[in-house]
Scaffold this active site. Sequence first.
Site, PDB file in Angstrom:
ATOM      1  N   ARG A  47       6.539  -9.712 -37.301  1.00  0.00           N
ATOM      2  CA  ARG A  47       6.071  -9.105 -36.054  1.00  0.00           C
ATOM      3  C   ARG A  47       4.645  -9.361 -36.273  1.00  0.00           C
ATOM      4  NH1 ARG A  47       9.416  -9.354 -32.444  1.00  0.00           N
ATOM      5  NH2 ARG A  47       8.096  -8.067 -31.228  1.00  0.00           N
ATOM      6  N   ASN A  75      -0.884 -10.354 -46.650  1.00  0.00           N
ATOM      7  CA  ASN A  75       0.232 -11.162 -46.266  1.00  0.00           C
ATOM      8  C   ASN A  75       0.577 -12.392 -47.226  1.00  0.00           C
ATOM      9  OD1 ASN A  75       2.301 -11.893 -44.269  1.00  0.00           O
ATOM     10  ND2 ASN A  75       0.658 -13.328 -43.556  1.00  0.00           N
ATOM     11  N   GLU A  78       5.716 -18.915 -54.166  1.00  0.00           N
ATOM     12  CA  GLU A  78       5.279 -17.785 -53.557  1.00  0.00           C
ATOM     13  C   GLU A  78       5.590 -16.332 -54.304  1.00  0.00           C
ATOM     14  OE1 GLU A  78       6.926 -17.040 -49.566  1.00  0.00           O
ATOM     15  OE2 GLU A  78       6.599 -19.227 -49.089  1.00  0.00           O
ATOM     16  N   HIS A 138       1.864 -16.584 -46.361  1.00  0.00           N
ATOM     17  CA  HIS A 138       2.000 -17.327 -45.587  1.00  0.00           C
ATOM     18  C   HIS A 138       2.438 -18.538 -46.240  1.00  0.00           C
ATOM     19  CE1 HIS A 138       1.617 -19.102 -41.602  1.00  0.00           C
ATOM     20  NE2 HIS A 138       1.101 -20.168 -42.151  1.00  0.00           N
ATOM     21  N   LEU A 182       0.949  -7.993 -35.427  1.00  0.00           N
ATOM     22  CA  LEU A 182       0.201  -6.843 -35.457  1.00  0.00           C
ATOM     23  C   LEU A 182      -1.002  -6.927 -34.550  1.00  0.00           C
ATOM     24  CD1 LEU A 182       1.032  -5.700 -39.270  1.00  0.00           C
ATOM     25  CD2 LEU A 182       2.034  -4.752 -36.984  1.00  0.00           C
ATOM     26  N   ASP A 224      -3.013 -15.042 -39.501  1.00  0.00           N
ATOM     27  CA  ASP A 224      -2.976 -15.974 -40.588  1.00  0.00           C
ATOM     28  C   ASP A 224      -4.367 -16.195 -40.600  1.00  0.00           C
ATOM     29  OD1 ASP A 224       0.035 -17.390 -39.302  1.00  0.00           O
ATOM     30  OD2 ASP A 224      -0.241 -15.639 -40.529  1.00  0.00           O
ATOM     31  N   GLY A 248      13.983 -10.606 -47.903  1.00  0.00           N
ATOM     32  CA  GLY A 248      13.143  -9.678 -48.686  1.00  0.00           C
ATOM     33  C   GLY A 248      12.933 -10.364 -50.071  1.00  0.00           C
ATOM     34  N   SER A 249      12.889 -11.628 -50.212  1.00  0.00           N
ATOM     35  CA  SER A 249      12.911 -12.217 -51.680  1.00  0.00           C
ATOM     36  C   SER A 249      11.501 -11.951 -52.254  1.00  0.00           C
ATOM     37  CB  SER A 249      13.069 -13.685 -51.787  1.00  0.00           C
ATOM     38  OG  SER A 249      12.197 -14.260 -51.064  1.00  0.00           O
TER      39      SER A 249
HETATM   40  C1  GRF Z   1       8.736 -16.921 -46.710  1.00  0.00           C
HETATM   41  O1  GRF Z   1       8.635 -18.167 -46.385  1.00  0.00           O
HETATM   42  C2  GRF Z   1       7.522 -16.178 -46.568  1.00  0.00           C
HETATM   43  O2  GRF Z   1       6.227 -17.198 -46.715  1.00  0.00           O
HETATM   44  C3  GRF Z   1       7.390 -16.000 -44.999  1.00  0.00           C
HETATM   45  O3  GRF Z   1       8.709 -15.240 -44.760  1.00  0.00           O
HETATM   46  C4  GRF Z   1       9.780 -16.161 -45.636  1.00  0.00           C
HETATM   47  C5  GRF Z   1      10.790 -15.294 -46.072  1.00  0.00           C
HETATM   48  O4  GRF Z   1      10.325 -14.370 -46.992  1.00  0.00           O
HETATM   49  N1  GRF Z   1       6.283 -15.069 -44.646  1.00  0.00           N
HETATM   50  P1  GRF Z   1      11.325 -13.424 -47.659  1.00  0.00           P
HETATM   51  O5  GRF Z   1      12.540 -14.499 -48.418  1.00  0.00           O
HETATM   52  O6  GRF Z   1      12.038 -12.583 -46.829  1.00  0.00           O
HETATM   53  O7  GRF Z   1      10.297 -12.794 -48.810  1.00  0.00           O
END
Ligand code: GRF
Length: 196
Positions: free
Chosen positions: A91, A107, A174, A109, A93, A145, A12-13
């Site tokens: 997941r 989203n 990101e 990506h 959708l 995507d 969840g960063s």
């Molecule tokens: C990230 O690379 C994001 O682009 C992809 O999931 C990865 C993990 O993201 N969708 P996070 O650290 O869990 O936010």
Amino acid sequence: MTRVALFISGGGSNMLSLVESMTGDHPARPCLVLSNRADAGGLAKAEALGIATEVVDHRPHKGDRAAFETELQSVLMRHSPDLICLAGFMRVLTEGFTSQWEGRMLNIHPSLLPKYKGLHTHQRALDAGDTEAGCTVHEVTAKLDDGPILGQARVPVEADDTAETLAARVLAQEHILYPAVLKRFVSGDKTPLYLP
Ligand code: GRF
């Protein structure tokens, strides 16, 4: 005030960057962090910040995506979100769900769409000998995507990059791109943002 539900599957960063950006005069606030996995590290981070969390496990619905999404929707409605941000949500959708949130679901990506839809984006960029890579924030539609692009951030690919080193360079972008795009989107501005 726009209420934002954030979907995660792991650390969840991106969720954290988004949550930390929604303060002060920002027109949105997080109302829920939802994961399909009870062991997602991001859930504890959200709880520590006082944000409501929910888990909707996809495994009991194995193969029945519609049943998973029905449960997802009923849990979601308890929190009355106006907008969904998928942030490391792993997941797929179906149109049954994406159509209900058309224009209200984003989203991120980890590639410069339309290149490298799907998984293993960084290794694919390295294998192709690309000199640049990056990430894309887009509206979510039924096609994976594939929705309207709202922003992209580019990074150089270094000669000695591995998928891990490239992923780390992209992830840092990101965390800048997604909050910037969210603020524009909730302010009604859908013109794509390109960084740097
Ligand atoms: C990230 O690379 C994001 O682009 C992809 O999931 C990865 C993990 O993201 N969708 P996070 O650290 O869990 O936010």
